[in-house]
Design an enzyme around this catalytic site. Structure first.
Site, PDB file in Angstrom:
ATOM      1  N   ARG A  92      31.984  54.852  39.958  1.00 54.82           N
ATOM      2  CA  ARG A  92      32.315  56.255  38.833  1.00 54.82           C
ATOM      3  C   ARG A  92      33.272  57.295  39.212  1.00 54.82           C
ATOM      4  O   ARG A  92      33.846  57.620  38.725  1.00 54.82           O
ATOM      5  CB  ARG A  92      30.685  57.033  38.402  1.00 54.82           C
ATOM      6  N   VAL A 122      28.885  51.914  30.770  1.00 55.50           N
ATOM      7  CA  VAL A 122      29.556  51.540  29.238  1.00 55.50           C
ATOM      8  C   VAL A 122      30.313  50.455  29.222  1.00 55.50           C
ATOM      9  O   VAL A 122      31.570  50.004  29.889  1.00 55.50           O
ATOM     10  CB  VAL A 122      30.995  52.413  29.675  1.00 55.50           C
ATOM     11  N   TYR A 142      13.202  48.618  37.662  1.00 58.87           N
ATOM     12  CA  TYR A 142      13.255  48.751  38.824  1.00 58.87           C
ATOM     13  C   TYR A 142      13.053  47.084  39.084  1.00 58.87           C
ATOM     14  O   TYR A 142      14.030  46.173  39.310  1.00 58.87           O
ATOM     15  CB  TYR A 142      13.523  49.515  39.965  1.00 58.87           C
TER      16      TYR A 142
END
Ligand code: NDP
Ligand code: AKB
Length: 259
Positions: free
Chosen positions: A33, A62, A156
């Site tokens: 990102r 996304v 996780y």
């Protein structure tokens, strides 16, 4: 040398993969990102090693961003519209994070993002890579799981357990082709991972329980070159994994509560 696409290339293990692969002469496509950190990595590695470094900022939680990265992975080379893009010969699905809280206290949006990044994106990017690699009959996929996949350490661990089973299954499916598949299962490793989760490393394990990123990545890449399916750096974490696979489930569940 082939081109390597690394997710999570801005820090930690991903940054170390970028450094070692660039030093070995691989061109890179870096995904994360933080575009500025990616650009800094590109400025460090490109001139230093004489390799091309593409920066592909994307948030792997996304869907549209994942689709853009998948599109880059699908490049076979020399096709109309592909320009001078070279096919990716090594995909490193590395991006990941810890939710940092117990499930009941966690925000469901965080849990969803965890699955988006560490499961859904891994599946979609692997699918895109496998298609073009089989067409060229060569390539390698390295999925970063965790020793935690063998524990009951929260969602996780559950995500990493999916990656473990998915990767082993794909390795079996592609056996005999020119495409290899490797699962990297690190133990605790000094990166930004725990700081980002707000968990002090000192509260998790003594120093002898920790690995360094350089060793983990060097071991993983050596195993990829050998076509090894399961890569678990260090004897201690190989032993820990063997124990976890045979331990009674009540013990595994008890261990899972360590976080
Ligand atoms: N460190 C450890 O003890 C262990 C780590 N692992 C696994 O190793 C992998 C790498 O983690 P590690 O290097 O330790 O952690 P770091 O926190 O150091 O690095 C994580 C990387 O993932 C990227 N990332 C996080 N979220 C997203 C997102 N939504 N979209 C795209 N990229 C993202 C980050 O970049 P950015 O923030 O710029 O998006 C960063 O580059 C993970 O899969 C982790 O589960 C496995 C076992 C042990
Ligand atoms: C071992 C891991 O995957 C992770 N760093 C954790 O703290 O559980």
């Amino acid at each position: 040398m082939s081109t390597a696409l690394i997710t999570g290339g801005s820090a930690g293990l991903g940054l170390e993969f970028a450094r070692q692969l660039a030093a070995a002469g691989h061109d890179l496509v870096l995904v994360a990102r933080d575009a500025e950190r990616l650009r800094q990595v590109a400025e460090e590695l490109g001139p230093a090693h004489g390799v091309a470094v593409e920066v592909l900022p994307a948030d792997l939680s996304v869907a549209d961003d994942v689709a853009r990265v998948a599109q880059r992975l699908a490049v076979v080379g020399g096709r109309p519209g592909e320009g001078d893009l070279r096919p990716v010969g090594l995909l490193v699905n590395n991006a990941g994070f810890a939710t940092g809280t117990r499930f009941a206290k966690s925000r469901v949006t965080t849990e969803r993002r965890s699955i988006d990044v560490m499961v859904k994106a891994v599946v979609e990017l692997t699918h895109a890579a496998v298609g073009q690699m089989l067409e060229r009959d060569r390539g390698a996929i390295l999925n970063v799981g965790s020793v935690a996949a063998l524990t009951a350490g929260g969602t996780y661990a559950a995500a990493k357990a999916y990656v473990r089973t998915f990767t082993e299954s794909l390795a079996s499916e592609l056996r005999g082709t020119g495409v290899t598949v490797t699962l990297l299962s690190p133990g605790f490793t000094h990166t930004e991972f725990h700081a980002r989760a707000g968990v002090p490393e000192s509260s998790i394990a003594p120093e002898w329980g920790w690995l360094n990123a350089e060793y983990v990545v060097r071991t993983a890449l050596a195993d990829v070159r050998r076509g090894v399916v399961l890569s678990t750096p260090s004897a201690r974490y190989k032993a820990a994994s063997a124990l976890l696979r045979v331990a009674p489930r009540w013990a595994v569940r008890a261990l899972g509560s360590y976080r």
